[in-house]
Design a protein around this motif. Structure first.
Motif, PDB file in Angstrom:
ATOM      1  N   THR A 167       0.830  -1.201   0.000  1.00 16.01           N
ATOM      2  CA  THR A 167       0.000   0.000   0.000  1.00 16.01           C
ATOM      3  C   THR A 167       0.864   1.251   0.000  1.00 16.01           C
ATOM      4  N   ARG A 168       0.266   2.356  -0.391  1.00 17.16           N
ATOM      5  CA  ARG A 168       0.971   3.639  -0.414  1.00 17.16           C
ATOM      6  C   ARG A 168       1.407   4.047   0.989  1.00 17.16           C
ATOM      7  N   ALA A 184       5.274   4.790   2.231  1.00  9.23           N
ATOM      8  CA  ALA A 184       5.688   6.082   2.778  1.00  9.23           C
ATOM      9  C   ALA A 184       6.306   5.922   4.159  1.00  9.23           C
ATOM     10  N   ARG A 185       5.717   5.092   4.989  1.00 10.14           N
ATOM     11  CA  ARG A 185       6.240   4.897   6.350  1.00 10.14           C
ATOM     12  C   ARG A 185       7.617   4.236   6.311  1.00 10.14           C
ATOM     13  N   THR A 186       7.760   3.210   5.478  1.00 13.70           N
ATOM     14  CA  THR A 186       9.051   2.520   5.365  1.00 13.70           C
ATOM     15  C   THR A 186      10.140   3.471   4.891  1.00 13.70           C
ATOM     16  N   LEU A 187       9.822   4.252   3.879  1.00 12.77           N
ATOM     17  CA  LEU A 187      10.807   5.162   3.298  1.00 12.77           C
ATOM     18  C   LEU A 187      11.193   6.256   4.281  1.00 12.77           C
ATOM     19  N   LEU A 239      13.792  17.406   5.024  1.00  8.85           N
ATOM     20  CA  LEU A 239      12.650  17.860   4.236  1.00  8.85           C
ATOM     21  C   LEU A 239      11.883  16.672   3.673  1.00  8.85           C
ATOM     22  N   LEU A 240      12.595  15.701   3.113  1.00 11.87           N
ATOM     23  CA  LEU A 240      11.939  14.539   2.519  1.00 11.87           C
ATOM     24  C   LEU A 240      11.143  13.755   3.553  1.00 11.87           C
ATOM     25  N   VAL A 241      11.710  13.568   4.728  1.00  6.84           N
ATOM     26  CA  VAL A 241      11.014  12.822   5.783  1.00  6.84           C
ATOM     27  C   VAL A 241       9.749  13.551   6.200  1.00  6.84           C
ATOM     28  N   ARG A 242       9.853  14.856   6.371  1.00  4.62           N
ATOM     29  CA  ARG A 242       8.666  15.616   6.800  1.00  4.62           C
ATOM     30  C   ARG A 242       7.578  15.600   5.728  1.00  4.62           C
ATOM     31  N   VAL A 243       7.969  15.639   4.452  1.00  3.46           N
ATOM     32  CA  VAL A 243       6.969  15.538   3.381  1.00  3.46           C
ATOM     33  C   VAL A 243       6.267  14.194   3.456  1.00  3.46           C
ATOM     34  N   PHE A 268       0.364  14.731   2.454  1.00  2.00           N
ATOM     35  CA  PHE A 268       0.901  13.694   1.571  1.00  2.00           C
ATOM     36  C   PHE A 268       0.141  12.387   1.772  1.00  2.00           C
ATOM     37  N   ALA A 269      -0.151  12.067   3.015  1.00  2.00           N
ATOM     38  CA  ALA A 269      -0.887  10.837   3.298  1.00  2.00           C
ATOM     39  C   ALA A 269      -2.248  10.837   2.609  1.00  2.00           C
TER      40      ALA A 269
END
Length: 659
Positions: free
Chosen positions: A393-394, A398-401, A419-423, A429-430
């Motif tokens: 799932t999306r 996102a959580r793994t990344l 920045l990437l983590v906060r996005v 984003f979710a």
């Protein structure tokens, strides 16, 4: 069949192509500039040929030098990667004329799509929807518009203009940047759609007339019109997805496309789609398509170049799960994404399941151009690596990344990791509430992962690890606990420069080596006890919760990775050497570069915010503006001159009668 392939590119994409070649038994040839002589892609190639110099124009953009490298190395095929000459029709034709196999679309298709204005006219006739477009700035009467480079891609040369007053400067700046990046300063203007989404379709065409659409990618989260987060499949209604597939396939058929390409679209809030451009090459974000289809796009490129038809799995790809990719770049988002240079003392992303290849289960893929010890120079773009997560799932992807990025050890060069983590962790984003203006509307994602109130704990960990390192290296009495004092009431003091400026850490151990007390000049009321302190690891009990900090010191630089993120400090000497002070009003170069243009002259009055000069570095222009109202007293570096980090670029003296 191809037996020896030369990759006319560098960094991560060269390593990516080499990985597939190794699996297929194809020998590889790298070409490299002097700055890249020690780069990982050069070491991984079977053969390597030097291109003397560093500037792209004299190395990776020299068609004659690359063809000579192919001849000398015995290569029988050339893959252009992406960027540089990847979309250069002259290069494609020259490779074919030299009797080599070209791994890409024919020169005719590259030329047709490389002239973006001609491409729009051609594809409009094929029924692909278009935005209003102008070639002459004087024709524009309706704003906002987007200035775009007619050649190349990657967001270079793009400028959003909201009224006529800024149009001339935007066009001139875009022309300079496009000429520097692509060797062609031609630009055009296009209607700018507010809250639009940037989506694209991966296509493949073979020499037998088949064109396949391999799904939609969402690429809306961008900085400076360059993508930093990409995912597949895009979160779209089925009807919109179908229209995108049909339009992309129509574009491919219209130019008799062969090889891997991408058709990019702007998706308006009302669901309308508009053609943006067609990239006649492999895209940076191709891994998300690979993970969601199970296909190896580089392998398919090679098969197509050898005359093979598209296999059934490419003509009717099966969708599987969701993939999200981020571009990890050497840059400082807090300073308008200013590129950073330096040595990567440590580059480690935890939990990586595969490099440069597909996954058989949910996990992480890393496509990196760097390793521990890599030097990030000013000569090329700032992307270090792509980190990609694939999951059912999306939300899981996102959580793994985000988790892997937050725990990554990235030491020595400032990156956009926080920045990437906060996005990835943001509620918007979710909910897939994203468009090309995402970063402009969400300044909160620019905040560091480690909040200011926790920085003192990271500074304490740095001080304790540094003391433990000194104790371990002590020539005498090495068995004494770190920080032991004959007079235990006297604290140890360490001083660091950190994200909040200078910080002084004071701490005292008791005679048993336990942390008796600590404080900093930053506010912190946490109750802390010491569990363990070594040069590489510090464990603290903070208000009853055990926290582990990983510490890596290189010279005065101290990198601390702990709960929630990372903080970099510079340990300050106890007795600093006197240094020369800069003249008041001095503006210094934040990184090495070339002064592309002077916009003012000495003796000229300027207002705060006025553009003084532009510094060109890492293929981008960086504005240098007046910090105050005043007069330009000095411009030490002329237009075209080189400037090292810290060099004075301009001096602005204040005026008593400031305007």
């Amino acid at each position: 069949m191809i037996s020896r392939l030369l990759v006319a590119n560098r960094g991560e994409i060269a390593r990516r192509i080499f990985a597939t070649c190794r699996a297929l038994g194809v020998e590889t040839v790298a070409v490299h500039s002097d700055a890249d002589a020690g780069a990982p892609f050069v070491a991984e190639a079977d053969l390597a040929v030097r291109l003397p110099g560093n500037a792209p124009a004299g190395t990776y953009l020299r068609i004659d030098a690359i063809l000579d490298a192919a001849r000398r190395s015995g290569a029988d095929a050339v893959h252009p990667g992406y960027g540089f000459l990847a979309e250069n029709a002259e290069f494609a034709a020259a490779v074919a004329d030299a009797g080599l196999t070209w791994v890409g679309p024919p020169a005719k298709a590259i030329a047709a799509m490389g002239d973006k204005m001609a491409a729009k006219a051609l594809l409009a006739d094929a029924g692909v929807p278009m935005l209003p477009t102008w070639t002459d700035a004087d024709q524009v009467t309706d704003f906002p518009v987007l200035v775009k480079a007619a050649a190349g891609g990657g967001g270079r040369g793009m400028r959003v203009v909201r009224d006529a007053s800024g149009l001339a400067d935007a066009v001139a700046s875009a022309r300079r940047e496009a000429a520097a990046a692509f060797g062609d300063g031609t630009v055009f203007l296009e209607r700018y759609v507010e809250r639009g989404r940037h989506v694209e379709v991966q296509i493949l065409g073979d020499t037998h007339g088949a064109v396949a659409a391999l799904g939609v990618r969402e690429c809306s989260i961008q900085r400076r019109h360059q993508k930093i987060v990409e995912e597949s499949p895009g979160v779209l209604p089925g009807e919109v997805r179908q229209r995108l597939h049909e339009a992309a396939a129509a574009a491919g058929r219209a130019v008799e496309y062969v090889g891997a390409g991408t058709v990019e679209f702007l998706l308006a809030p009302d669901g309308a789609i508009h053609f943006l451009e067609m990239n006649t090459r492999l895209q940076v974000e191709h891994p998300v398509t690979e993970l969601c289809t199970g296909l190896d796009l580089v392998r398919l490129q090679l098969r197509i170049a050898e005359g093979e038809p598209l296999p059934e799995e490419a003509l009717a790809p099966r969708a599987r799960g969701h993939a999200i990719e981020v571009r990890l770049c050497a840059e400082d988002p807090a300073e308008d994404h200013r590129p950073a240079t330096g040595t990567l003392h440590r580059f480690a992303v935890p939990g990586v399941d595969r490099e440069f290849g597909n996954l058989t289960r949910a996990g992480l893929r890393l496509d990196s151009g760097v390793v521990n010890g890599s030097v990030v120079s000013v000569h090329y773009d700032s992307m270090l690596a792509k980190v990609i997560a694939w999951a059912p799932t999306r939300a899981e992807a996102a959580r793994t990344l985000a988790g892997a990025l937050a725990r990554a050890e990235l030491h020595g060069v400032t990156t956009n990791r926080d920045l990437l983590v906060r996005v990835l962790r943001s509620p918007e984003f979710a909910a897939a509430e994203i468009d090309t203006g995402f970063l402009d509307r969400h300044p909160e994602v620019f905040a560091p992962l480690v909040p200011a109130e926790r920085v003192p704990l990271f500074a304490l960990a740095a001080a304790l690890a540094s003391a433990a390192a000194r104790r371990a290296d002590a020539p005498v009495l090495a068995g004494l606990p770190s920080g032991w004092r004959n007079v235990p009431a006297f604290p140890q003091v360490s001083r660091f420069s950190g994200p909040a400026g200078e910080v002084e850490v004071r701490y005292r151990h008791d005679r048993g080596g336990a942390l008796a007390e600590w404080s900093t000049d930053l506010s912190s009321d946490a109750a802390v006890s010491l569990v363990e302190a070594t040069p590489a690891r510090v464990v603290l009990d903070v208000d009853g919760v055990r926290e582990s900090y990983r510490v890596h010191q290189v010279g005065p630089a101290v990198f601390v990775d702990g709960p929630g993120g990372s903080v970099t400090f510079a340990e300050l000497p106890r007795f600093p050497e006197p240094t020369a002070e800069l003249a008041a009003g001095s503006l210094v170069a934040p990184l090495p570069g070339t002064v592309a243009r002077l916009h003012v002259a000495t003796g000229q009055r300027v207002a705060a915010g006025d553009l003084l000069l532009t510094l060109e570095a890492m293929k981008l222009e960086h504005p240098v503006v007046a910090p105050i109202d005043g007069m330009v007293a000095e411009l030490p570096v002329p237009a075209g001159g080189q400037a090292d980090t810290g060099a004075v670029l301009a001096v602005v003296n204040p005026l008593e009668d400031a305007r």
